[in-house]
Design a protein around this motif. Structure first.
Motif, PDB file in Angstrom:
ATOM      1  N   ARG A 252       0.833  -1.214   0.000  1.00  0.00           N
ATOM      2  CA  ARG A 252       0.000   0.000   0.000  1.00  0.00           C
ATOM      3  C   ARG A 252       0.863   1.257   0.000  1.00  0.00           C
ATOM      4  NH1 ARG A 252      -3.033  -2.752   3.846  1.00  0.00           N
ATOM      5  NH2 ARG A 252      -2.055  -1.514   5.479  1.00  0.00           N
ATOM      6  N   GLN A 253       1.935   1.227   0.797  1.00  0.00           N
ATOM      7  CA  GLN A 253       2.830   2.380   0.855  1.00  0.00           C
ATOM      8  C   GLN A 253       3.467   2.628  -0.522  1.00  0.00           C
ATOM      9  OE1 GLN A 253       2.092   4.122   3.533  1.00  0.00           O
ATOM     10  NE2 GLN A 253       4.080   4.134   4.547  1.00  0.00           N
ATOM     11  N   ALA A 254       3.863   1.555  -1.201  1.00  0.00           N
ATOM     12  CA  ALA A 254       4.481   1.695  -2.519  1.00  0.00           C
ATOM     13  C   ALA A 254       3.499   2.282  -3.525  1.00  0.00           C
ATOM     14  CB  ALA A 254       5.002   0.343  -3.003  1.00  0.00           C
ATOM     15  N   VAL A 255       2.272   1.796  -3.500  1.00  0.00           N
ATOM     16  CA  VAL A 255       1.255   2.310  -4.423  1.00  0.00           C
ATOM     17  C   VAL A 255       0.943   3.766  -4.110  1.00  0.00           C
ATOM     18  CG1 VAL A 255      -1.176   2.099  -5.098  1.00  0.00           C
ATOM     19  CG2 VAL A 255       0.257   0.058  -4.937  1.00  0.00           C
TER      20      VAL A 255
ATOM     21  N   VAL B  22       3.089   9.944   0.570  1.00  0.00           N
ATOM     22  CA  VAL B  22       4.007   8.974   1.169  1.00  0.00           C
ATOM     23  C   VAL B  22       5.398   9.247   0.603  1.00  0.00           C
ATOM     24  CG1 VAL B  22       4.588   6.538   1.381  1.00  0.00           C
ATOM     25  CG2 VAL B  22       2.200   7.246   1.441  1.00  0.00           C
ATOM     26  N   GLU B  23       6.366   9.369   1.502  1.00  0.00           N
ATOM     27  CA  GLU B  23       7.749   9.613   1.086  1.00  0.00           C
ATOM     28  C   GLU B  23       8.393   8.294   0.652  1.00  0.00           C
ATOM     29  OE1 GLU B  23       9.247  12.590   0.959  1.00  0.00           O
ATOM     30  OE2 GLU B  23       7.402  13.556   1.631  1.00  0.00           O
ATOM     31  N   LEU B  24       9.418   8.400  -0.171  1.00  0.00           N
ATOM     32  CA  LEU B  24      10.112   7.224  -0.688  1.00  0.00           C
ATOM     33  C   LEU B  24      10.680   6.370   0.443  1.00  0.00           C
ATOM     34  CD1 LEU B  24      11.232   5.517  -2.994  1.00  0.00           C
ATOM     35  CD2 LEU B  24      13.214   7.037  -3.037  1.00  0.00           C
ATOM     36  N   HIS B  25      11.311   7.010   1.421  1.00  0.00           N
ATOM     37  CA  HIS B  25      11.921   6.239   2.502  1.00  0.00           C
ATOM     38  C   HIS B  25      10.870   5.495   3.321  1.00  0.00           C
ATOM     39  CE1 HIS B  25      11.024  10.065   4.553  1.00  0.00           C
ATOM     40  NE2 HIS B  25      10.938   9.341   5.655  1.00  0.00           N
TER      41      HIS B  25
ATOM     42  N   LEU C 275      11.006   1.463   3.612  1.00  0.00           N
ATOM     43  CA  LEU C 275      11.076   0.818   4.925  1.00  0.00           C
ATOM     44  C   LEU C 275       9.926  -0.157   5.136  1.00  0.00           C
ATOM     45  CD1 LEU C 275      12.209   3.739   7.247  1.00  0.00           C
ATOM     46  CD2 LEU C 275      13.461   1.647   6.737  1.00  0.00           C
ATOM     47  N   ALA C 276       8.739   0.239   4.753  1.00  0.00           N
ATOM     48  CA  ALA C 276       7.578  -0.642   4.916  1.00  0.00           C
ATOM     49  C   ALA C 276       7.732  -1.907   4.073  1.00  0.00           C
ATOM     50  CB  ALA C 276       6.301   0.096   4.543  1.00  0.00           C
ATOM     51  N   MET C 277       8.236  -1.753   2.852  1.00  0.00           N
ATOM     52  CA  MET C 277       8.440  -2.919   1.993  1.00  0.00           C
ATOM     53  C   MET C 277       9.530  -3.831   2.552  1.00  0.00           C
ATOM     54  SD  MET C 277       8.050  -1.123  -1.742  1.00  0.00           S
ATOM     55  CE  MET C 277       8.680  -2.526  -2.606  1.00  0.00           C
ATOM     56  N   GLN C 278      10.591  -3.248   3.091  1.00  0.00           N
ATOM     57  CA  GLN C 278      11.666  -4.060   3.667  1.00  0.00           C
ATOM     58  C   GLN C 278      11.212  -4.795   4.919  1.00  0.00           C
ATOM     59  OE1 GLN C 278      14.798  -4.841   2.577  1.00  0.00           O
ATOM     60  NE2 GLN C 278      14.039  -3.906   0.693  1.00  0.00           N
TER      61      GLN C 278
END
Length: 117
Positions: A68-71, A79-82, A86-89
């Protein structure tokens, strides 16, 4: 958040050891007893299946949150890139840890099944 999933899985494994009669005074078993509201001498009653399912649900939630964060980052929804990375990692690390725990459980199962009686 991944430490919560890991600690829950660790607590579930320790509770399973305790339920099988293995005695251990490790901090994990004491923490599990405190988390369940029991004293140090009280027996622990834990449904391993439900704790395992809860841990897997947390891993799934971490992965979905990362997606969701990536989308949201791609759509420009604040939503910032970092944050997205971080959420994906976190989701990826939680999944990798779950796979490693599963591999070790399967390996232990095979070792037990290959023992001569």
């Amino acid at each position: 958040m991944e430490t919560t999933a890991l600690s829950t899985l660790s607590t579930a494994l320790q509770a399973a050891r305790d339920a099988t009669g293995a005695t251990s005074a490790s901090p994990v078993s004491q923490a599990a007893r405190r988390a369940m509201g029991a004293g140090d001498d009280a027996p622990v009653s834990v449904d391993f299946g439900s704790m395992l399912k809860a841990s897997l649900d947390k891993v799934d939630a971490l992965q979905k949150h990362g997606e969701r964060q990536a989308v949201d980052f791609e759509l420009g929804n604040g939503v910032e890139l970092h944050e997205a990375m971080l959420a994906m990692q976190k989701g990826g690390i939680a999944f990798q840890t779950t796979v490693q725990v599963r591999n070790r459980l399967v390996s232990a199962y095979h070792d037990i099944m290959n023992m001569s009686v």
